[in-house]
Scaffold this motif. Sequence first.
Motif, PDB file in Angstrom:
ATOM      1  N   LEU A  25       0.825  -1.202   0.000  1.00 38.41           N
ATOM      2  CA  LEU A  25       0.000   0.000   0.000  1.00 38.41           C
ATOM      3  C   LEU A  25       0.863   1.258   0.000  1.00 38.41           C
ATOM      4  CD1 LEU A  25      -2.807   1.372   0.342  1.00 38.41           C
ATOM      5  CD2 LEU A  25      -2.492   1.114   2.812  1.00 38.41           C
ATOM      6  N   VAL A  26       1.858   1.295   0.876  1.00 28.57           N
ATOM      7  CA  VAL A  26       2.727   2.465   0.976  1.00 28.57           C
ATOM      8  C   VAL A  26       3.530   2.652  -0.312  1.00 28.57           C
ATOM      9  CG1 VAL A  26       4.704   3.467   2.194  1.00 28.57           C
ATOM     10  CG2 VAL A  26       2.877   2.340   3.486  1.00 28.57           C
ATOM     11  N   GLY A  31      -5.074  -0.143  -2.158  1.00 31.42           N
ATOM     12  CA  GLY A  31      -3.912   0.652  -2.565  1.00 31.42           C
ATOM     13  C   GLY A  31      -3.352   0.312  -3.923  1.00 31.42           C
ATOM     14  N   THR A  32      -3.570  -0.909  -4.424  1.00 34.07           N
ATOM     15  CA  THR A  32      -3.006  -1.279  -5.719  1.00 34.07           C
ATOM     16  C   THR A  32      -3.940  -0.952  -6.877  1.00 34.07           C
ATOM     17  OG1 THR A  32      -3.806  -3.536  -5.341  1.00 34.07           O
ATOM     18  CG2 THR A  32      -1.506  -3.085  -4.831  1.00 34.07           C
ATOM     19  N   GLY A  33      -5.100  -0.348  -6.590  1.00 33.05           N
ATOM     20  CA  GLY A  33      -6.001   0.036  -7.667  1.00 33.05           C
ATOM     21  C   GLY A  33      -5.358   1.043  -8.599  1.00 33.05           C
ATOM     22  N   GLY A  87      -1.283   5.419   6.039  1.00 32.46           N
ATOM     23  CA  GLY A  87      -0.405   4.698   5.126  1.00 32.46           C
ATOM     24  C   GLY A  87      -0.717   4.997   3.675  1.00 32.46           C
ATOM     25  N   GLN A  88      -1.936   5.445   3.393  1.00 30.74           N
ATOM     26  CA  GLN A  88      -2.283   5.869   2.039  1.00 30.74           C
ATOM     27  C   GLN A  88      -1.980   7.347   1.832  1.00 30.74           C
ATOM     28  OE1 GLN A  88      -5.990   4.385   0.203  1.00 30.74           O
ATOM     29  NE2 GLN A  88      -6.477   3.550   2.210  1.00 30.74           N
ATOM     30  N   VAL A  89      -2.444   8.169   2.751  1.00 26.55           N
ATOM     31  CA  VAL A  89      -2.397   9.615   2.548  1.00 26.55           C
ATOM     32  C   VAL A  89      -0.974  10.162   2.623  1.00 26.55           C
ATOM     33  CG1 VAL A  89      -3.156  11.841   3.461  1.00 26.55           C
ATOM     34  CG2 VAL A  89      -4.754   9.914   3.385  1.00 26.55           C
ATOM     35  N   LEU A 130       3.572  -6.828  -5.438  1.00 26.15           N
ATOM     36  CA  LEU A 130       2.295  -7.324  -5.946  1.00 26.15           C
ATOM     37  C   LEU A 130       2.446  -8.747  -6.459  1.00 26.15           C
ATOM     38  CD1 LEU A 130      -0.653  -6.952  -6.729  1.00 26.15           C
ATOM     39  CD2 LEU A 130       0.120  -5.844  -8.845  1.00 26.15           C
ATOM     40  N   ALA A 131       3.528  -9.008  -7.198  1.00 31.08           N
ATOM     41  CA  ALA A 131       3.761 -10.357  -7.714  1.00 31.08           C
ATOM     42  C   ALA A 131       3.952 -11.352  -6.566  1.00 31.08           C
ATOM     43  CB  ALA A 131       4.985 -10.363  -8.632  1.00 31.08           C
TER      44      ALA A 131
END
Length: 276
Positions: free
Chosen positions: A10-11, A78-80, A137-139, A171-172
């Motif tokens: 996500l980060v 987060g991976t969108g 963690g997103q913002v 992601l993988a």
Amino acid sequence: MSTAAVAVLLVASMLAVGTAAIVEDFRALVRRRGLVAVAVAANVVVLPGLAVALVTAAGLAPEVALGVVLAAAAPGGGTGALLTLHARGDLAVSTGLQVLLGPLGLVSVPVWAAAVGQGAVPAGGVGLLVVGGGLLGQVVPLAVGMWLRRSRPQTAARIHPVTRRVADVLLAVLVLYFLITGVGRLPQVGWAGVTVIAVLVIVSVAPVVLPWCGSVAQRRAVAMTTGVRNLTLGLFFAAAASPTVVLAVLAYGLLMYGICVPVALTLARSKPIAAA
């Protein structure tokens, strides 16, 4: 392991997105109120509502039903935006929606969990504090990336490919982890549960072919943003419930990435599309 990996992913994803986005992108999003309304409704109302209807109609076990609904009701994964980058979609739309949908998940998840007769928020304020940390963690990495892009563009240009590569690798690894740990346990979720999850994921990426969801680039952004649920949020609430609920969320993640990643990679081979 899965929760930690999703959090790190996500980060890294949001930092990669932030170093590719500019403030003007969000100003443009404000002018697309109709698109934003459709995307928010799809993420917060339509998909979780459909999940409740399907788990009820399929007669899933209560814990499995809760896990499926937790995943479906947790928007803003987060991976969108990362997959939107690969799919050559409108990054401004995807990033803006992620920032908007993240806080809505704090309301959406408990409400839809209650719709299947289950509580989702742990006792006390611990749950909200941890979820709030997830939002940071997103913002924070997004804001840092955008600040670098605006004030130190050369530094942002160097950081972007590195963070994107790190996010791609993570992601993988995450998809591989879900495959190794999840496939053999899918029968515990039940094939009815697997079918329900598959239907939900397919519906969530349907905006890519729906003309009323904006331009082609915008549709891709909405599809990737809606398709990727916030597993960090879903797993957090699931961990407070039971291992079976966690398994159901992981099963959702397995099918989610198993469908969304190939869709994004297929779109990546298409001609570049300029943001509208």
